[in-house]
Design a protein around this motif. Structure first.
Motif, PDB file in Angstrom:
ATOM      1  N   UNK A 198     -30.071  12.571  15.754  1.00 11.39           N
ATOM      2  CA  UNK A 198     -30.262  13.367  14.538  1.00 11.39           C
ATOM      3  C   UNK A 198     -29.084  13.145  13.588  1.00 11.39           C
ATOM      4  N   UNK A 199     -27.878  13.169  14.149  1.00  7.39           N
ATOM      5  CA  UNK A 199     -26.686  13.028  13.308  1.00  7.39           C
ATOM      6  C   UNK A 199     -26.637  11.644  12.672  1.00  7.39           C
ATOM      7  N   UNK A 200     -26.993  10.634  13.451  1.00  5.71           N
ATOM      8  CA  UNK A 200     -26.969   9.264  12.901  1.00  5.71           C
ATOM      9  C   UNK A 200     -27.984   9.109  11.778  1.00  5.71           C
ATOM     10  N   UNK A 201     -29.164   9.698  11.991  1.00  2.00           N
ATOM     11  CA  UNK A 201     -30.201   9.624  10.943  1.00  2.00           C
ATOM     12  C   UNK A 201     -29.696  10.269   9.657  1.00  2.00           C
ATOM     13  N   UNK A 202     -29.000  11.378   9.836  1.00  2.76           N
ATOM     14  CA  UNK A 202     -28.459  12.076   8.672  1.00  2.76           C
ATOM     15  C   UNK A 202     -27.460  11.194   7.921  1.00  2.76           C
ATOM     16  N   UNK A 203     -26.624  10.492   8.676  1.00  2.17           N
ATOM     17  CA  UNK A 203     -25.657   9.583   8.038  1.00  2.17           C
ATOM     18  C   UNK A 203     -26.400   8.501   7.269  1.00  2.17           C
ATOM     19  N   UNK A 204     -27.437   7.938   7.898  1.00  4.31           N
ATOM     20  CA  UNK A 204     -28.169   6.841   7.262  1.00  4.31           C
ATOM     21  C   UNK A 204     -28.864   7.325   5.992  1.00  4.31           C
ATOM     22  N   UNK A 205     -29.446   8.535   6.067  1.00  8.93           N
ATOM     23  CA  UNK A 205     -30.175   9.047   4.902  1.00  8.93           C
ATOM     24  C   UNK A 205     -29.249   9.453   3.767  1.00  8.93           C
ATOM     25  N   UNK A 206     -28.158  10.097   4.117  1.00  8.68           N
ATOM     26  CA  UNK A 206     -27.321  10.669   3.044  1.00  8.68           C
ATOM     27  C   UNK A 206     -26.156   9.779   2.651  1.00  8.68           C
ATOM     28  N   UNK A 207     -25.796   8.859   3.547  1.00  9.18           N
ATOM     29  CA  UNK A 207     -24.601   8.036   3.351  1.00  9.18           C
ATOM     30  C   UNK A 207     -23.369   8.902   3.057  1.00  9.18           C
ATOM     31  N   UNK A 208     -23.400  10.111   3.570  1.00 10.93           N
ATOM     32  CA  UNK A 208     -22.219  10.975   3.397  1.00 10.93           C
ATOM     33  C   UNK A 208     -21.651  11.254   4.780  1.00 10.93           C
ATOM     34  N   UNK A 209     -20.396  11.645   4.829  1.00 10.58           N
ATOM     35  CA  UNK A 209     -19.772  11.951   6.117  1.00 10.58           C
ATOM     36  C   UNK A 209     -20.461  13.128   6.799  1.00 10.58           C
ATOM     37  N   UNK A 210     -20.772  12.973   8.068  1.00 11.03           N
ATOM     38  CA  UNK A 210     -21.422  14.037   8.825  1.00 11.03           C
ATOM     39  C   UNK A 210     -20.512  14.402   9.999  1.00 11.03           C
ATOM     40  N   UNK A 211     -20.222  15.692  10.152  1.00 11.15           N
ATOM     41  CA  UNK A 211     -19.395  16.121  11.291  1.00 11.15           C
ATOM     42  C   UNK A 211     -20.096  17.257  12.013  1.00 11.15           C
TER      43      UNK A 211
END
Ligand code: 5AD
Ligand code: SF4
Length: 440
Positions: free
Chosen positions: A115-128
């Motif tokens: 889920x976290x990786x998908x979020x990074x790919x979609x938003x191209x923003x830092x996810x923590x």
């Protein structure tokens, strides 16, 4: 944007639990179509699984991370993630230190990685995300490195709060997995022909203390001992205060439990043990070792030692030296005390100067080298059972494996012996390994 090619590189720092977590990361993300690669140039995603136990481990990670800035500059679509104990402690602060990081994940939420990786790919923003997930009975997805021996976590976290240690903060309180979940994971290993299992946890012999059902580590060992086709059982790490007579008896009587114990003593002075909040005295430790040696002849013993803990005076250090001389460990992991943030010892007075720490380190190292070499030479001429793990890394002509007492043996043999038990005569005892000769 999606990821068409899905190369995943996982870089692991630190302890065996981290190695196991990296195998879990591989297992979880292979379900998402990622393929593990060791070649960074083939990777679209690089994840670093970090260690925070000593300052040196942190420095190693930050310098590696620094090198990745250049790789990312050359291929901006690369995703860089940081997990493990530093990530858990630092959270979003990692982004401030290294702006080329895209993802920060904790030690206790690996199953959320897709889920976290998908979020990074979609938003191209830092996810923590360093929150803790709910306890789950779902089986772990694991892509193991070895096909002969497997790690199986039986618990996560630690409740001990030794005064020098970051682990209870970075990995949270002790959570034992249910014996059903553990046994299912081990049953799965039989289908894949694994021969050895190492039960993993920060404090395995406290297993079950946090579970509603009546179970302890000795009982768990006997359950695992009953699994057909598993030939060898090992476990790390044990805490001396939780090493019960029942457990020693189980080790002595269960045939598959190997004759080896890693029992971190940390130091030989009661004053320092008390400051470390270890919960035992040196004499109690020695009594337990005495019982182990009496009931399990030829047991291999190893330990962790810290020199230069705050307040360690010459007589405290002398007590450690005497303990090492008396016990005669087969191997030790020796550390210089390193103050860690958010630990109680970090604010202790009377730090030991670096020069003295180094001298004490060197003295124990020299002493232990003599002991290890002598012990390894003593077994020259004896015959041992070795589980063959693969080709030796140092000498590809040779195979490598371990004795039940956990000594590494290298020998000339045929590739098809990998995964099998062989009988070897020890022809040479060296400092960190043995040389063997195959007996037919
Ligand atoms: N400094 C030095 N060594 C440490 N260890 C844990 N924390 C520290 C520290 N702050 C060592 C202990 C432990 C091993 C895994 O690492 O010996 O058993
Ligand atoms: Fe750290 Fe002590 Fe727990 Fe080991 S038992 S992980 S040294 S707090």
């Amino acid at each position: 944007m999606g990821l068409k090619e899905k190369g995943l590189a996982v870089m692991t720092f630190g302890c065996q639990m981290n190695e196991y977590d990296s195998e879990r990361i591989g297992g979880i993300l292979s379900q998402e179509g990622f393929q593990l690669t060791e070649n960074l140039e083939e990777a679209q995603v690089i994840l670093l699984n970090t260690c925070s136990v000593r300052e040196k481990a942190e420095q190693k990670f930050y310098s590696q991370l620094g090198r990745l800035a250049e790789v990312k500059r050359k291929s901006p679509s690369l995703i860089i993630g940081v997990g493990g104990c530093i990530a858990q402690r630092e959270g979003e602060r990692i982004f401030d230190r290294a702006s080329h990081v895209d993802l920060v994940f904790g030690t206790q939420n690996l199953s959320r990685l897709p889920v976290l990786l998908r979020k990074v790919i979609e938003t191209r923003a830092g996810v923590a995300d360093v929150t803790r997930e709910e306890k789950s009975e779902a089986p772990y997805l694991i892509q193991r490195e070895s096909h002969v021996k497997a790690w199986v976590a039986i618990m996560q976290g630690c409740n001990n709060f030794c005064s020098y240690c970051v682990v209870p903060t970075t990995r949270g309180p002790q959570r034992s997995r249910s014996n059903r979940q553990i046994m299912e994971e081990i049953e799965g290993l039989i289908r894949e022909n694994y021969k050895e299992v190492t039960l993993l946890g920060q404090n395995v012999n406290a297993y079950g203390q946090d579970l509603p059902e009546e179970i302890n580590f000795a009982v768990l060992l006997s359950l695992v001992n009953g699994v057909k086709s598993i030939e060898r059982i090992r476990f790390v790490t044990s805490h001396p205060k939780d090493l019960s007579d029942e457990l020693i008896d189980a080790m002595a009587t269960l045939p598959k439990v190997c004759e080896h114990l890693h029992l971190p003593v940390q130091c030989g002075s009661d004053k320092i043990l008390n400051l470390m909040n270890r919960g035992y005295k040196a004499e109690e430790y020695q009594e337990k070792i005495g019982r182990l040696k009496a009931l399990i002849p030829h047991i291999g013993l190893s330990t962790d030692l810290i020199v230069g803990f705050p307040g360690e005076e010459e007589e405290d250090f002398a007590a450690t030296r005497e303990l090492v001389k008396t016990i005669q460990y087969d191997s030790i992991y020796l550390f210089k005390y390193s103050p860690r943030p958010d630990t109680t010892a970090a604010v202790f007075s009377n730090p030991v100067p670096e020069k003295i720490k180094q001298e004490r380190f060197q003295e124990i190292l020299t002493l232990q080298k003599e002991i290890a070499l002598r012990k390894n030479r003593e077994i020259e001429g004896t015959v041992v059972d070795v589980l063959v793990e693969g080709r030796s890394k140092r000498d590809a002509e040779k195979l490598t494996g371990r004795t039940r007492s956990n000594k590494i043996v290298n020998f000339y043999g045929h590739q098809d012996m990998v995964g099998r038990l062989v009988k070897l005569e020890i022809v040479k005892g060296k400092l960190y390994s043995l040389e063997g000769r195959l007996l037919n």
